[in-house]
Scaffold this motif. Structure first.
Motif, PDB file in Angstrom:
ATOM      1  N   GLN A 154       0.828  -1.209   0.000  1.00  0.00           N
ATOM      2  CA  GLN A 154       0.000   0.000   0.000  1.00  0.00           C
ATOM      3  C   GLN A 154       0.863   1.259   0.000  1.00  0.00           C
ATOM      4  O   GLN A 154       0.572   2.227  -0.718  1.00  0.00           O
ATOM      5  N   VAL A 155       1.916   1.256   0.787  1.00  0.00           N
ATOM      6  CA  VAL A 155       2.811   2.421   0.811  1.00  0.00           C
ATOM      7  C   VAL A 155       3.443   2.630  -0.559  1.00  0.00           C
ATOM      8  O   VAL A 155       3.549   3.759  -1.065  1.00  0.00           O
ATOM      9  N   GLY A 156       3.845   1.538  -1.217  1.00  0.00           N
ATOM     10  CA  GLY A 156       4.418   1.660  -2.545  1.00  0.00           C
ATOM     11  C   GLY A 156       3.435   2.196  -3.568  1.00  0.00           C
ATOM     12  O   GLY A 156       3.796   3.011  -4.425  1.00  0.00           O
ATOM     13  N   PHE A 157       2.179   1.762  -3.492  1.00  0.00           N
ATOM     14  CA  PHE A 157       1.155   2.266  -4.422  1.00  0.00           C
ATOM     15  C   PHE A 157       0.924   3.758  -4.228  1.00  0.00           C
ATOM     16  O   PHE A 157       0.748   4.501  -5.201  1.00  0.00           O
ATOM     17  N   ARG A 158       0.917   4.196  -2.968  1.00  0.00           N
ATOM     18  CA  ARG A 158       0.715   5.627  -2.721  1.00  0.00           C
ATOM     19  C   ARG A 158       1.869   6.445  -3.306  1.00  0.00           C
ATOM     20  O   ARG A 158       1.647   7.509  -3.914  1.00  0.00           O
ATOM     21  N   GLN A 159       3.068   5.985  -3.159  1.00  0.00           N
ATOM     22  CA  GLN A 159       4.203   6.710  -3.739  1.00  0.00           C
ATOM     23  C   GLN A 159       4.138   6.727  -5.258  1.00  0.00           C
ATOM     24  O   GLN A 159       4.430   7.748  -5.898  1.00  0.00           O
ATOM     25  N   ALA A 160       3.722   5.603  -5.865  1.00  0.00           N
ATOM     26  CA  ALA A 160       3.611   5.555  -7.322  1.00  0.00           C
ATOM     27  C   ALA A 160       2.541   6.512  -7.824  1.00  0.00           C
ATOM     28  O   ALA A 160       2.716   7.204  -8.836  1.00  0.00           O
ATOM     29  N   GLU A 161       1.417   6.560  -7.130  1.00  0.00           N
ATOM     30  CA  GLU A 161       0.353   7.479  -7.528  1.00  0.00           C
ATOM     31  C   GLU A 161       0.798   8.922  -7.382  1.00  0.00           C
ATOM     32  O   GLU A 161       0.455   9.773  -8.227  1.00  0.00           O
ATOM     33  N   ALA A 162       1.552   9.233  -6.339  1.00  0.00           N
ATOM     34  CA  ALA A 162       2.033  10.601  -6.170  1.00  0.00           C
ATOM     35  C   ALA A 162       2.998  10.983  -7.291  1.00  0.00           C
ATOM     36  O   ALA A 162       2.954  12.094  -7.824  1.00  0.00           O
ATOM     37  N   ARG A 163       3.882  10.070  -7.721  1.00  0.00           N
ATOM     38  CA  ARG A 163       4.792  10.362  -8.832  1.00  0.00           C
ATOM     39  C   ARG A 163       4.030  10.519 -10.142  1.00  0.00           C
ATOM     40  O   ARG A 163       4.363  11.376 -10.975  1.00  0.00           O
ATOM     41  N   GLU A 164       3.027   9.689 -10.319  1.00  0.00           N
ATOM     42  CA  GLU A 164       2.248   9.797 -11.558  1.00  0.00           C
ATOM     43  C   GLU A 164       1.505  11.131 -11.601  1.00  0.00           C
ATOM     44  O   GLU A 164       1.406  11.762 -12.661  1.00  0.00           O
ATOM     45  N   ALA A 165       0.973  11.585 -10.473  1.00  0.00           N
ATOM     46  CA  ALA A 165       0.281  12.870 -10.442  1.00  0.00           C
ATOM     47  C   ALA A 165       1.242  14.023 -10.720  1.00  0.00           C
ATOM     48  O   ALA A 165       0.847  15.057 -11.279  1.00  0.00           O
ATOM     49  N   ALA A 225       7.120   4.168 -11.423  1.00  0.00           N
ATOM     50  CA  ALA A 225       8.142   3.413 -10.696  1.00  0.00           C
ATOM     51  C   ALA A 225       9.506   3.643 -11.341  1.00  0.00           C
ATOM     52  O   ALA A 225       9.606   3.899 -12.544  1.00  0.00           O
ATOM     53  N   THR A 226      10.506   3.574 -10.550  1.00  0.00           N
ATOM     54  CA  THR A 226      11.885   3.738 -11.025  1.00  0.00           C
ATOM     55  C   THR A 226      12.676   2.439 -10.933  1.00  0.00           C
ATOM     56  O   THR A 226      13.858   2.417 -11.230  1.00  0.00           O
TER      57      THR A 226
END
Length: 634
Positions: free
Chosen positions: A412-423, A429-430
């Motif tokens: 879940q933490v990883g998904f939140r970070q991915a969504e923030a980068r996409e926004a 993802a890197t």
């Protein structure tokens, strides 16, 4: 117990072993049995139980999960009640399963009452020390015992510690000789330690007049199969490993002891041995009834010292916790058991040498720090503080559940970070890019290593070939000079021979005809070598030589082969460098011709030629070299 008896209930006491079940008789329980025997007896119908039966299970911490499950199934079938007493901080059961912990999980902590204080130790300080051992705070407990003088690290090795235990045992006996109710017990970690200490106590008892002269030595064994010789004499105390029947001297036959019982030897003869119970009843036992069914050895052991596991459940005025081999084999559960068998005081005796050896083994190689007394007691505290509780299947399930929860939270933490980068307009993802960079870096490094190895190999081949060409050229020049000298000398000799022949013919002809003519001057000899040198020097060109021409053509062919190989090596190097530049994303490098020219300009005459700098520059594939590279080659 009194309330159950007033209600008319039938009380049966059971424990994991007969040695621990027998003390229940002191509490007023008339019928006692080992747990395994009780389970088999109830299942076979030999032991009658029902709703008015109370089964008291002592030392519950040593009962395995399978045995407890069998007991619960019998309870469900016959309806009897179970009252279990135990401490999960003492010696653990041999079989798998922490029964006390499972009871807490199944019934709830509130359904499992706990006694938080001990009543066995008489003084508050002894109760505090025992409580510290129970809680795993061995360092604090040992500090209190050392200040009281009841903990000792004996200088020396195993035998020194054994002798000190025997000496302390005798001193405590003599100090309490006027107390009729005084008793002292001794425990050791293993059966071998118990036998060694028991033999030392036997000598002290013989010196005190309690053991008579040796009568017989038998080949004995214990429950683990260890073989040893046991010397018997009147007054010895021996431990049984089986339930044993005897012919009592006052009449009748019956049970004289069980597994773990300690009896006194009254007489020894060829037919058997006479033993006395704690109640003072003597019984004769034959050697056949004591023989092991597998090896025929007598199943007896010295009884003055017990292992810590066998001593769980006993109580004495004072207790000696003997560890002649050090504390390495004693963990917190056994340490707490050994330090809580007393009412008045407990003594801890360990080997200073064994503790120091363990400290040195645990240190890193090359650590030359001296081992002091503080290190010794720190090692003892570390060992006695270990409490490796047995894990159950439920514990493994809890661990798996925790791992799953942790993984889900991390996802879940990883998904939140991915969504923030996409926004933010960045890639989600890197990880892929990082992996690509790592792979590319590894590929470049491997390619560079291969290129370096290939260039080094080419350079070594070129140097070897250049050396061979240089040697071949020197040999050819030497051979050519020899051939020219041989040809000139031969031609000069031929000219001299022809000149002498001509002169002889002329003289003969003149004498033959004797023609009157003026006498001519004598002919001078012809210098053939000078003649041919003059002929060869005409027009400023050397006279052609067939052998030299052939040798020159061979040298030109060898040089052409070298030139072809160098051209191929340079082409391969250019291809590898171009691939590396494309994979690393850099701009193409300059052509090999320009880079080599730059290296030649930057190189000073005094600098040594490196493999990548000494490769000659090729103008064509026909074997023509540049000026500086030809000098480097030759």
């Amino acid at each position: 117990m009194d309330a159950w008896q007033r209600q008319g209930d039938h009380v049966i006491g059971v424990a994991i072993a007969w040695r621990q079940a027998e003390p229940l008789k002191e509490a007023g329980i008339g019928s006692v049995a080992a747990l395994t025997g009780f389970l088999h007896g109830v299942a076979a119908g030999r032991i009658s139980v029902g709703p008015r039966t109370v089964v008291v299970v002592d030392e519950l911490g040593q009962v395995g999960a399978r045995q407890m499950l069998d007991l619960l199934r019998l309870r469900q079938q016959h309806g009897f009640r179970i009252v279990a007493v135990g401490d999960d901080k003492q010696c653990q059961g041999i079989e798998a399963g922490p029964v006390v912990n499972l009871m807490r999980r199944a019934l709830g902590p509130e359904a499992v009452p706990e006694i938080l204080t001990t009543r066995r130790q008489r003084t508050e300080r002894e109760r505090e020390i025992a409580g510290l051992f129970r809680d795993g705070k061995a360092a604090e407990a040992l500090a209190m015992k050392r200040s009281d003088g009841t903990a000792e690290a004996v200088p020396g090795g195993y035998n020194d510690a054994v002798r000190r235990v025997a000496e302390l045992w005798r001193q405590r006996r003599e100090a309490n000789a006027g107390d009729a109710g005084f008793s002292i017990s001794v425990t050791a970690p293993t059966n071998a330690d118990a036998r060694a200490v028991a033999l030392a106590l036997r000598e002290e008892r013989r010196a005190m007049g309690e053991v008579g002269a040796d009568v017989l030595s038998v080949r004995a064994t214990d429950q683990a199969g260890a073989a040893y010789n046991l010397t018997l004499a009147p007054g010895d105390r021996v431990r049984l490993f089986d339930r044993l029947n005897a012919r009592f001297l006052d009449g009748g036959r019956g049970n004289i002891g069980n597994n773990g019982s300690v009896l006194e030897v009254r007489a020894v003869n060829a037919e058997g041995i006479v033993l006395r119970t704690a109640a003072g009843r003597d019984g004769a036992v034959s050697w056949e009834s004591l023989a092991d069914k597998k090896n025929g050895r007598t199943r007896l052991a010295p009884g003055d010292v017990l292992t810590i596991d066998a001593a769980q459940g006993i109580t004495s005025s004072e207790h000696i916790n003997a560890m002649p081999a050090g504390s390495t084999g004693v963990q917190g559960f056994k340490g707490y058991t050994a330090e809580s068998r007393h009412r008045d005081s407990a003594w801890l005796i360990t080997s200073d040498g064994a503790e120091r050896r363990e400290v040195m083994v645990r240190r890193a190689l090359g650590d030359s720090r001296p081992v002091g007394a503080a290190d010794v007691w720190e090692n003892v505290a570390r060992n006695l503080a270990r409490q490796p509780a047995k894990a159950s299947a439920l514990d493994f399930m809890d661990r798996a559940r925790n791992v799953g929860r942790t993984a889900a939270h991390a996802m879940q933490v990883g998904f939140r970070q991915a969504e923030a980068r996409e926004a933010a307009g960045e890639p989600r993802a890197t990880l892929g890019a990082q992996l690509h960079e790592r792979r590319a870096g590894r590929a470049v490094g491997q390619a560079v290593d291969r290129l370096r190895q290939a260039l080094d190999a080419r350079w070594q081949a070129v140097r070897a070939l250049a050396d061979r060409l240089r040697q071949a050229g020197r040999t050819a020049l030497q051979d050519g000079g020899r051939d020219e000298r041989r040809s000139a000398e031969g031609e000069a000799k031929a000219v001299r021979d022809r000149a002498r022949d001509n002169q002889a013919r002329s003289t003969t002809a003149a004498e033959r005809h004797r023609a009157p003519r003026p006498k001519a001057d004598p002919a001078r000899p012809v210098d053939a070598a000078a003649y041919w040198r003059r002929m060869a020097a005409k027009d400023g060109a050397p006279r052609p030589n067939v052998r030299r021409a052939v040798q020159q053509r061979r040298e030109e062919g060898a040089v052409a082969v070298v030139a072809d190989r160098l051209a191929l090596a340079l082409d391969e190097r250019g291809a590898v460098l171009a691939g590396i530049e494309r994979s690393s994303g850099q701009r193409p490098a300059q052509p090999d011709q320009q880079r080599r020219q730059g290296n030649e300009e930057a190189r000073t005459p005094e600098s040594p030629a490196m493999p990548s700098q000494a490769i000659p520059t090729l103008a064509t594939r026909s074997g023509t070299f540049g000026t500086s590279d030809s000098a480097a080659l030759h």
